[in-house]
Design a protein around this motif. Structure first.
Motif, short mmCIF file in Angstrom:
data_model
loop_
_atom_site.label_atom_id
_atom_site.label_comp_id
_atom_site.label_asym_id
_atom_site.label_seq_id
_atom_site.Cartn_x
_atom_site.Cartn_y
_atom_site.Cartn_z
N LYS A 71 0.83 -1.20 0.00
CA LYS A 71 0.00 0.00 0.00
C LYS A 71 0.87 1.25 0.00
O LYS A 71 0.56 2.23 -0.68
CB LYS A 71 -0.94 0.00 1.20
N GLU A 72 1.95 1.23 0.77
CA GLU A 72 2.85 2.38 0.82
C GLU A 72 3.51 2.61 -0.54
O GLU A 72 3.62 3.76 -1.00
CB GLU A 72 3.92 2.17 1.89
N MET A 73 3.91 1.54 -1.22
CA MET A 73 4.51 1.68 -2.54
C MET A 73 3.49 2.21 -3.54
O MET A 73 3.83 3.04 -4.40
CB MET A 73 5.08 0.34 -3.01
N MET A 78 1.52 6.87 -6.89
CA MET A 78 0.43 7.78 -7.23
C MET A 78 0.81 9.24 -7.04
O MET A 78 0.17 10.12 -7.60
CB MET A 78 -0.80 7.47 -6.38
N ARG A 79 1.86 9.52 -6.29
CA ARG A 79 2.28 10.90 -6.09
C ARG A 79 2.81 11.47 -7.39
O ARG A 79 3.46 10.77 -8.16
CB ARG A 79 3.38 10.97 -5.02
N PRO A 80 2.56 12.76 -7.60
CA PRO A 80 3.08 13.36 -8.84
C PRO A 80 4.60 13.43 -8.81
O PRO A 80 5.21 13.61 -7.77
CB PRO A 80 2.46 14.75 -8.86
N SER A 81 5.19 13.25 -9.97
CA SER A 81 6.65 13.30 -10.06
C SER A 81 7.09 14.76 -9.96
O SER A 81 6.33 15.68 -10.24
CB SER A 81 7.11 12.68 -11.36
N PRO A 82 8.33 15.00 -9.59
CA PRO A 82 8.83 16.37 -9.49
C PRO A 82 8.82 17.06 -10.84
O PRO A 82 8.83 16.41 -11.89
CB PRO A 82 10.26 16.20 -8.95
#
Length: 92
Positions: A71-73, A78-82
């Motif tokens: 779940k953490e991975m 899902m987080r936006p890339s820089p």
């Protein structure tokens, strides 16, 4: 027969005097461990209780840990890339 505490007493007066608190021999008592050993044992016991509490009612704790990691991975994916996509271009 002797009178002890106002009561007739038959037998040896030292009978029952086997404990140090009663005035008998008590040299065979073990000494307590040093502070560092005791502290380590208490820390290990606390960790064990914490693990037991965490996984109370769980049949397979390893599966629970794997599920948490998955779940953490997924959250990290899902987080936006820089900005710039994280790639560095070299012009040469």
């Amino acid at each position: 027969m002797r009178v002890v505490g106002g009561w007739p007493f038959r037998g040896d007066l030292s009978m029952g005097m086997c404990l140090p608190c009663l005035g008998g021999p008590g040299n065979d008592l073990s000494t307590s461990p040093d502070r560092e050993t005791r502290r380590r044992e208490l820390a290990e016991a606390a960790e064990k209780r914490q693990k037991e509490t965490t996984y109370r009612g769980v049949k397979n704790p390893q599966a629970v840990e794997r599920n948490k990691k998955n779940k953490e991975m997924e959250k990290q994916e899902m987080r936006p890339s820089p900005p710039g996509g994280g790639l560095k271009w070299q012009v040469g």
